[in-house]
Motif scaffolding. Sequence first.
Motif, PDB file in Angstrom:
ATOM      1  N   GLU A  41       0.828  -1.209   0.000  1.00 33.47           N
ATOM      2  CA  GLU A  41       0.000   0.000   0.000  1.00 33.47           C
ATOM      3  C   GLU A  41       0.864   1.262   0.000  1.00 33.47           C
ATOM      4  O   GLU A  41       0.520   2.261  -0.638  1.00 33.47           O
ATOM      5  CB  GLU A  41      -0.942   0.016   1.217  1.00 33.47           C
ATOM      6  N   GLU A  42       1.995   1.203   0.717  1.00 32.73           N
ATOM      7  CA  GLU A  42       2.882   2.360   0.717  1.00 32.73           C
ATOM      8  C   GLU A  42       3.540   2.550  -0.639  1.00 32.73           C
ATOM      9  O   GLU A  42       3.653   3.677  -1.140  1.00 32.73           O
ATOM     10  CB  GLU A  42       3.977   2.218   1.780  1.00 32.73           C
ATOM     11  N   LEU A  43       3.944   1.460  -1.262  1.00 26.95           N
ATOM     12  CA  LEU A  43       4.543   1.568  -2.596  1.00 26.95           C
ATOM     13  C   LEU A  43       3.545   2.174  -3.571  1.00 26.95           C
ATOM     14  O   LEU A  43       3.889   3.075  -4.352  1.00 26.95           O
ATOM     15  CB  LEU A  43       4.998   0.194  -3.082  1.00 26.95           C
ATOM     16  N   LEU A  44       2.313   1.688  -3.554  1.00 28.43           N
ATOM     17  CA  LEU A  44       1.301   2.214  -4.469  1.00 28.43           C
ATOM     18  C   LEU A  44       1.054   3.699  -4.212  1.00 28.43           C
ATOM     19  O   LEU A  44       0.933   4.487  -5.160  1.00 28.43           O
ATOM     20  CB  LEU A  44       0.005   1.420  -4.328  1.00 28.43           C
ATOM     21  N   ALA A  45       0.988   4.092  -2.944  1.00 27.81           N
ATOM     22  CA  ALA A  45       0.787   5.510  -2.621  1.00 27.81           C
ATOM     23  C   ALA A  45       1.944   6.349  -3.143  1.00 27.81           C
ATOM     24  O   ALA A  45       1.746   7.462  -3.655  1.00 27.81           O
ATOM     25  CB  ALA A  45       0.641   5.687  -1.109  1.00 27.81           C
ATOM     26  N   ARG A  46       3.169   5.836  -3.049  1.00 24.49           N
ATOM     27  CA  ARG A  46       4.326   6.570  -3.558  1.00 24.49           C
ATOM     28  C   ARG A  46       4.298   6.661  -5.086  1.00 24.49           C
ATOM     29  O   ARG A  46       4.652   7.695  -5.664  1.00 24.49           O
ATOM     30  CB  ARG A  46       5.625   5.901  -3.091  1.00 24.49           C
ATOM     31  N   VAL A  47       3.893   5.582  -5.734  1.00 20.95           N
ATOM     32  CA  VAL A  47       3.769   5.599  -7.194  1.00 20.95           C
ATOM     33  C   VAL A  47       2.773   6.668  -7.629  1.00 20.95           C
ATOM     34  O   VAL A  47       3.049   7.492  -8.523  1.00 20.95           O
ATOM     35  CB  VAL A  47       3.339   4.209  -7.716  1.00 20.95           C
ATOM     36  N   GLN A  48       1.597   6.674  -7.010  1.00 20.27           N
ATOM     37  CA  GLN A  48       0.570   7.645  -7.386  1.00 20.27           C
ATOM     38  C   GLN A  48       1.008   9.075  -7.096  1.00 20.27           C
ATOM     39  O   GLN A  48       0.788   9.989  -7.904  1.00 20.27           O
ATOM     40  CB  GLN A  48      -0.736   7.310  -6.660  1.00 20.27           C
ATOM     41  N   ALA A  49       1.653   9.278  -5.940  1.00 21.21           N
ATOM     42  CA  ALA A  49       2.112  10.628  -5.583  1.00 21.21           C
ATOM     43  C   ALA A  49       3.206  11.107  -6.525  1.00 21.21           C
ATOM     44  O   ALA A  49       3.213  12.280  -6.939  1.00 21.21           O
ATOM     45  CB  ALA A  49       2.617  10.634  -4.139  1.00 21.21           C
TER      46      ALA A  49
ATOM     47  N   MET B   9      -0.820  18.325  -7.821  1.00 21.39           N
ATOM     48  CA  MET B   9      -0.532  18.109  -6.410  1.00 21.39           C
ATOM     49  C   MET B   9      -1.786  17.868  -5.575  1.00 21.39           C
ATOM     50  O   MET B   9      -1.706  17.739  -4.359  1.00 21.39           O
ATOM     51  CB  MET B   9       0.236  19.319  -5.850  1.00 21.39           C
ATOM     52  N   GLN B  10      -2.984  17.789  -6.193  1.00 24.27           N
ATOM     53  CA  GLN B  10      -4.188  17.532  -5.423  1.00 24.27           C
ATOM     54  C   GLN B  10      -4.174  16.101  -4.883  1.00 24.27           C
ATOM     55  O   GLN B  10      -3.586  15.210  -5.482  1.00 24.27           O
ATOM     56  CB  GLN B  10      -5.442  17.707  -6.296  1.00 24.27           C
ATOM     57  N   PRO B  11      -4.845  15.876  -3.731  1.00 28.35           N
ATOM     58  CA  PRO B  11      -4.937  14.506  -3.215  1.00 28.35           C
ATOM     59  C   PRO B  11      -5.570  13.548  -4.222  1.00 28.35           C
ATOM     60  O   PRO B  11      -5.176  12.396  -4.321  1.00 28.35           O
ATOM     61  CB  PRO B  11      -5.819  14.657  -1.968  1.00 28.35           C
ATOM     62  N   GLN B  12      -6.566  14.041  -4.979  1.00 27.22           N
ATOM     63  CA  GLN B  12      -7.163  13.256  -6.042  1.00 27.22           C
ATOM     64  C   GLN B  12      -6.876  13.938  -7.375  1.00 27.22           C
ATOM     65  O   GLN B  12      -6.749  15.156  -7.447  1.00 27.22           O
ATOM     66  CB  GLN B  12      -8.672  13.101  -5.844  1.00 27.22           C
ATOM     67  N   LEU B  13      -6.780  13.143  -8.409  1.00 26.53           N
ATOM     68  CA  LEU B  13      -6.488  13.680  -9.727  1.00 26.53           C
ATOM     69  C   LEU B  13      -7.729  14.390 -10.266  1.00 26.53           C
ATOM     70  O   LEU B  13      -8.805  13.786 -10.389  1.00 26.53           O
ATOM     71  CB  LEU B  13      -6.078  12.552 -10.668  1.00 26.53           C
TER      72      LEU B  13
ATOM     73  N   LEU C 250     -10.981  12.081 -10.438  1.00 27.92           N
ATOM     74  CA  LEU C 250     -10.748  10.650 -10.578  1.00 27.92           C
ATOM     75  C   LEU C 250     -10.330  10.068  -9.234  1.00 27.92           C
ATOM     76  O   LEU C 250      -9.363  10.518  -8.632  1.00 27.92           O
ATOM     77  CB  LEU C 250      -9.659  10.392 -11.612  1.00 27.92           C
ATOM     78  N   ASP C 251     -11.069   9.064  -8.775  1.00 28.89           N
ATOM     79  CA  ASP C 251     -10.733   8.367  -7.549  1.00 28.89           C
ATOM     80  C   ASP C 251      -9.938   7.123  -7.927  1.00 28.89           C
ATOM     81  O   ASP C 251     -10.489   6.162  -8.467  1.00 28.89           O
ATOM     82  CB  ASP C 251     -12.003   7.979  -6.782  1.00 28.89           C
ATOM     83  N   GLU C 252      -8.635   7.152  -7.640  1.00 29.55           N
ATOM     84  CA  GLU C 252      -7.768   6.051  -8.055  1.00 29.55           C
ATOM     85  C   GLU C 252      -7.953   4.796  -7.206  1.00 29.55           C
ATOM     86  O   GLU C 252      -7.617   3.694  -7.642  1.00 29.55           O
ATOM     87  CB  GLU C 252      -6.310   6.506  -8.030  1.00 29.55           C
TER      88      GLU C 252
ATOM     89  N   PHE D 169     -10.164   3.227 -17.128  1.00 34.52           N
ATOM     90  CA  PHE D 169      -9.463   3.928 -16.054  1.00 34.52           C
ATOM     91  C   PHE D 169      -8.051   4.314 -16.482  1.00 34.52           C
ATOM     92  O   PHE D 169      -7.613   5.451 -16.291  1.00 34.52           O
ATOM     93  CB  PHE D 169      -9.428   3.044 -14.810  1.00 34.52           C
ATOM     94  N   ARG D 170      -7.315   3.373 -17.074  1.00 38.60           N
ATOM     95  CA  ARG D 170      -5.947   3.680 -17.532  1.00 38.60           C
ATOM     96  C   ARG D 170      -5.954   4.818 -18.547  1.00 38.60           C
ATOM     97  O   ARG D 170      -5.131   5.736 -18.480  1.00 38.60           O
ATOM     98  CB  ARG D 170      -5.319   2.450 -18.170  1.00 38.60           C
ATOM     99  N   LEU D 171      -6.876   4.745 -19.487  1.00 40.11           N
ATOM    100  CA  LEU D 171      -6.921   5.744 -20.551  1.00 40.11           C
ATOM    101  C   LEU D 171      -7.309   7.111 -20.003  1.00 40.11           C
ATOM    102  O   LEU D 171      -6.671   8.131 -20.328  1.00 40.11           O
ATOM    103  CB  LEU D 171      -7.904   5.294 -21.631  1.00 40.11           C
ATOM    104  N   LEU D 172      -8.334   7.152 -19.149  1.00 43.60           N
ATOM    105  CA  LEU D 172      -8.760   8.445 -18.611  1.00 43.60           C
ATOM    106  C   LEU D 172      -7.695   9.037 -17.706  1.00 43.60           C
ATOM    107  O   LEU D 172      -7.444  10.248 -17.743  1.00 43.60           O
ATOM    108  CB  LEU D 172     -10.078   8.287 -17.847  1.00 43.60           C
ATOM    109  N   ARG D 173      -7.044   8.223 -16.892  1.00 42.07           N
ATOM    110  CA  ARG D 173      -5.987   8.755 -16.033  1.00 42.07           C
ATOM    111  C   ARG D 173      -4.871   9.367 -16.882  1.00 42.07           C
ATOM    112  O   ARG D 173      -4.337  10.439 -16.555  1.00 42.07           O
ATOM    113  CB  ARG D 173      -5.433   7.660 -15.119  1.00 42.07           C
TER     114      ARG D 173
END
Length: 220
Positions: free
Chosen positions: A106-114, A123-127, A134-136, A155-159
């Motif tokens: 979960e920490e790795l994923l959070a770092r990837v997204q950030a 820099m918003q918490p959500q994209l 977009l809620d990832e 989801f991949r395309l919209l992100r």
Amino acid sequence: MRLLLVEDDPGLSRSLKLELESAGFAVDCATDGEAAEFLGSTESYDIVILDLGLPKMPGLEVLRRWRRAENHVPVIVLTARDAWHEKVDGFKAGADDYLGKPFHSEELLARVQALLKRFHGRMQPQLAACGLVLDEDTQTVSVGGRSEQLTAIEFRLLRYFMLHPGKVFTRTHLLEHIYQYDSDPASNVIEVYVNRLRRKLGNGLIATRRGQGYVFGEKA
């Protein structure tokens, strides 16, 4: 979004690949430094997770070669070693973030997204872009006060679109960033998923540029 996972531990690589795919990433894997250096130099990735202790070529050397070749892909370094000087060496070689083993996925994923948001100046918490949020975590998008569930490819395309508003992308470019290296999607798959997104979001957000491709954030 397309991600390169470089990890020589087969069990860890398999489990991370599954979790990253569930989080909406197209994941390619490499298990040694030579394969990693080649893939990172020849394929289009949005982010790399790079272990340091690799056979054939150390992870730091892989990273140094990418940076010397002006490959600026964001890189999160993984290592079982926690000496402070090795972290310094990683950052000097061009790492963007560092995570020591063992870690929670979960920490790795959070770092990837950030890191992806930071790399693209979001820099918003959500994209958020062009009136969409977009809620990832749930892979849903809020549009006009309603929530729409997205399929994995939607989801991949919209992100990817939301990280690059106003930029024109060819079908080939989009394919390279939402499908894995060993995938063989149909030639019209991007058109199919763009039309699906238009039905969910409305026709005004993804425009077709004849002879060029698609652009998010312009009137269609």
